[in-house]
Design a protein around this motif. Structure first.
Motif, mmCIF file in Angstrom:
data_model
loop_
_atom_site.group_PDB
_atom_site.id
_atom_site.type_symbol
_atom_site.label_atom_id
_atom_site.label_comp_id
_atom_site.label_asym_id
_atom_site.label_seq_id
_atom_site.Cartn_x
_atom_site.Cartn_y
_atom_site.Cartn_z
ATOM 1 N N ARG A 478 0.847 -1.195 0.000
ATOM 2 C CA ARG A 478 0.000 0.000 0.000
ATOM 3 C C ARG A 478 0.885 1.249 0.000
ATOM 4 O O ARG A 478 2.071 1.209 0.365
ATOM 5 N N LYS A 479 0.265 2.360 -0.353
ATOM 6 C CA LYS A 479 1.021 3.596 -0.434
ATOM 7 C C LYS A 479 1.470 4.073 0.935
ATOM 8 O O LYS A 479 2.583 4.615 1.090
ATOM 9 N N ASP A 480 0.621 3.865 1.970
ATOM 10 C CA ASP A 480 1.021 4.294 3.305
ATOM 11 C C ASP A 480 2.230 3.510 3.809
ATOM 12 O O ASP A 480 3.088 4.036 4.522
ATOM 13 N N GLN A 481 2.317 2.234 3.421
ATOM 14 C CA GLN A 481 3.481 1.445 3.782
ATOM 15 C C GLN A 481 4.726 1.969 3.078
ATOM 16 O O GLN A 481 5.818 2.022 3.658
ATOM 17 N N LEU A 482 4.555 2.370 1.827
ATOM 18 C CA LEU A 482 5.682 2.931 1.076
ATOM 19 C C LEU A 482 6.195 4.201 1.745
ATOM 20 O O LEU A 482 7.411 4.394 1.879
ATOM 21 N N GLU A 483 5.269 5.060 2.178
ATOM 22 C CA GLU A 483 5.674 6.306 2.824
ATOM 23 C C GLU A 483 6.390 6.026 4.143
ATOM 24 O O GLU A 483 7.379 6.690 4.491
ATOM 25 N N ALA A 484 5.908 5.026 4.889
ATOM 26 C CA ALA A 484 6.551 4.682 6.157
ATOM 27 C C ALA A 484 7.953 4.144 5.928
ATOM 28 O O ALA A 484 8.884 4.434 6.693
ATOM 29 N N VAL A 485 8.117 3.395 4.859
ATOM 30 C CA VAL A 485 9.439 2.858 4.515
ATOM 31 C C VAL A 485 10.383 3.996 4.130
ATOM 32 O O VAL A 485 11.571 4.009 4.490
ATOM 33 N N ARG A 486 9.874 4.959 3.389
ATOM 34 C CA ARG A 486 10.698 6.129 2.998
ATOM 35 C C ARG A 486 11.217 6.860 4.244
ATOM 36 O O ARG A 486 12.368 7.302 4.303
ATOM 37 N N GLU A 487 10.335 6.991 5.228
ATOM 38 C CA GLU A 487 10.714 7.690 6.442
ATOM 39 C C GLU A 487 11.851 6.987 7.179
ATOM 40 O O GLU A 487 12.627 7.611 7.904
ATOM 41 N N LEU A 488 11.937 5.652 7.018
ATOM 42 C CA LEU A 488 13.026 4.906 7.643
ATOM 43 C C LEU A 488 14.348 5.097 6.910
ATOM 44 O O LEU A 488 15.402 4.699 7.413
ATOM 45 N N GLY A 489 14.277 5.664 5.717
ATOM 46 C CA GLY A 489 15.488 5.827 4.909
ATOM 47 C C GLY A 489 15.786 4.632 4.036
ATOM 48 O O GLY A 489 16.899 4.504 3.505
ATOM 49 N N VAL A 490 14.824 3.754 3.860
ATOM 50 C CA VAL A 490 15.004 2.581 2.992
ATOM 51 C C VAL A 490 14.815 3.017 1.547
ATOM 52 O O VAL A 490 13.827 3.672 1.203
#
Length: 521
Positions: A478-490
């Motif tokens: 999902r897009k929200d998961q993608l955004e959360a991953v971005r925040e981790l720096g992945v």
């Protein structure tokens, strides 16, 4: 469920008809041959028994004659005639006794005094016999038919003759031979008695036994007519056996089909025959200036079981000891993929899943080197994703370190797959030179709502970067998961949000489209 069974066990009328035909033919032949050999053995056994019975009776006859002929006081007075009549009354076979002297003149019978000489041929046979005995067939006025005569000359010179109906001898043969067997009891060339069975047709077997001391011969015949009578009487057994054989053949056939079409056997054949497919799922780089990667995933559609789960394939392969063969199959197909699409894949790395226990095997690294020589396109592009299934013991740990060094020397990248769900801890990352760490989708699914998970993944991501390891987030849907991953720096993501695993032709289209998209930016 019924559809699956119909695939495993196709209801073929031709197969069932073949089994029915084979069962009937085999039953007919088996019973025909079995009956034939049974009758051959039976006629031999019964003929031997009939000979023994006949010989025993002839010995009993001789004993009976001796008991009369060895009395030297015999003459032909009333007392002697009465004695002969008494012997006849109690005799089981004789109907008349006679006495003859040393000159072979019959002087007395149980009918009274007589005076006639025996035929010269009879005399000659008595004289030639070491036991002073013989037999003959004569016309009998007493019986009104042919009679069987037995002669014995006693040690005192007095001889005894006994007259009996030939049928009495036949009774000792009949008790051992069934009515279907024909027989003839002959004296010299004259037939003493037979059972009257027809022996003019085809004779399947003939058994002959002789009683040399009595110049008698017993011939027993197996007529074809009797064979077919017995065969026809066995029809119920033949039908029952044919049904049993049909059921047995069907059961063996379906069991064999089930065995061959069972999942383990189908997987085994598919691996041996290189029949499994390899799908590819992109590992998308969130940095537009970086190239994507691919993960090779096993897929297989069984003709009998449909689409089989990759987890089932791996589990069964491990149980069958074919997990290494499965790994080489995937790696070789990846090599073929590179060779057939050299320009498109020149900057793309592809990773393959490997079970950690496979790496411990002594021949894994040498075999991997041979595969790399076989497919030079893999050098510098192949990556191995090590699955953490069990903890390493003190013996396995140094072996694993050595294997990693050999693999790294082959210019192969190493990734730790499903990190956090197995036995790979932070200390484990420091010990082994992994190039990539893949965060399991279990953590990605709860990343947004679970603060603890977020903190753990933040620490893991930071540690991985400190160890110069790339981080890949798996299971982003999902897009929200993608955004959360971005925040981790992945910066690398894998999941259905971008693309699901695709066969070769579709993944090529996807890569071409991505290259075209980047070229427009």
């Amino acid at each position: 469920m019924l559809r699956k069974l119909s695939v495993l066990f196709p209801s073929s009328k031709r197969v069932l008809f073949s089994f029915a035909l084979i069962s009937v033919v085999c039953s007919l032949l088996l019973f025909a041959l079995g009956l034939y050999f049974f009758l051959l053995k039976d006629i031999t056994t019964r003929t031997d028994q009939a000979k023994v019975s006949l010989a025993s009776q002839m010995d009993a006859i001789l004993v009976e004659l001796k008991s009369i002929g060895n009395n030297p006081r015999l003459s032909c007075n009333k007392e002697d005639i009465r004695g002969l009549r008494s012997a006849t009354f109690y005799s089981p076979i004789f109907k008349e006794f006679g006495l003859f002297n040393s000159d072979y003149h019959v002087f007395c019978t149980n009918l009274g005094p007589r005076n006639f000489k025996l035929f010269s041929s009879i005399v000659e046979r008595i004289e030639a016999s070491p036991s002073r005995r013989t037999v003959a067939l004569v016309k009998s006025h007493t019986l009104g038919d042919r009679a069987f005569l037995v002669f014995y000359k006693g040690e005192k010179g007095i001889g005894v003759s006994g007259l009996a109906p030939p049928k009495r001898l036949g009774s000792y043969v009949d008790r051992w031979l069934t009515s279907g067997y024909a027989y003839q009891l002959t004296l010299g060339k004259q037939m003493v008695v037979s059972n009257g069975a027809d022996i003019e047709g085809l004779i399947l077997d003939k058994q002959v036994r002789t009683l040399d001391d009595w110049s008698m011969s017993l011939a027993v015949y197996l007529p074809e007519r009797y064979y077919w009578q017995m065969y026809q009487s066995m029809w119920p057994c033949i039908i029952l056996f044919a049904v049993f054989l049909f059921v047995l053949l069907s059961a063996i056939h379906w069991s064999f089909l089930y065995y061959r079409r069972s999942l383990p056997q189908c997987i085994k054949r598919a691996i041996r025959n290189n029949a499994m497919e390899v799908y590819f799922q992109p590992i998308v780089s969130l940095n537009e200036n970086s190239t994507h990667e691919l993960e090779a995933l096993i897929r297989w559609h069984s003709p009998y079981h449909g689409q089989v789960s990759p987890l089932s394939i791996v589990e069964v392969s491990e149980r069958l000891g074919l997990i290494d063969d499965l790994t080489w199959l995937v790696i070789r197909k990846v090599g073929a993929f590179y060779r057939q699409n050299a320009d498109l894949l020149k900057d793309i790395r592809i990773s393959v899943n490997v079970d950690r226990h496979s790496l411990i095997h002594e021949d894994f690294a040498p075999t991997l080197a041979k595969v790399m020589d076989e497919w030079p396109e893999l050098k510098g592009r192949l990556g191995l994703e090590v699955t953490e299934t069990t903890a390493l013991n003190s013996i396995e740990l140094p072996i694993m370190v050595s294997r990693f060094e050999h693999i790294k020397a082959l210019d192969i990248r190493l990734s730790v797959d499903d990190f956090g769900t197995g036995y790979a801890g932070l200390d484990f990352l420091r010990r082994f030179p992994y190039d990539t760490l893949k965060l399991d989708q279990v953590f990605i699914a709860s990343l947004k709502d679970d603060q603890f998970t977020r903190q753990v993944l933040t620490s893991v991501t930071k540690l991985a970067k400190e160890l110069n390891m790339e981080v890949v987030a798996e299971g982003v849907e999902r897009k929200d998961q993608l955004e959360a991953v971005r925040e981790l720096g992945v910066e690398r993501v894998q999941g259905y949000y971008f693309c699901r695993p695709l066969p070769i032709d579709q993944i090529i289209e996807w890569l071409v489209a991505e290259q075209a998209r980047k070229s427009r930016l």
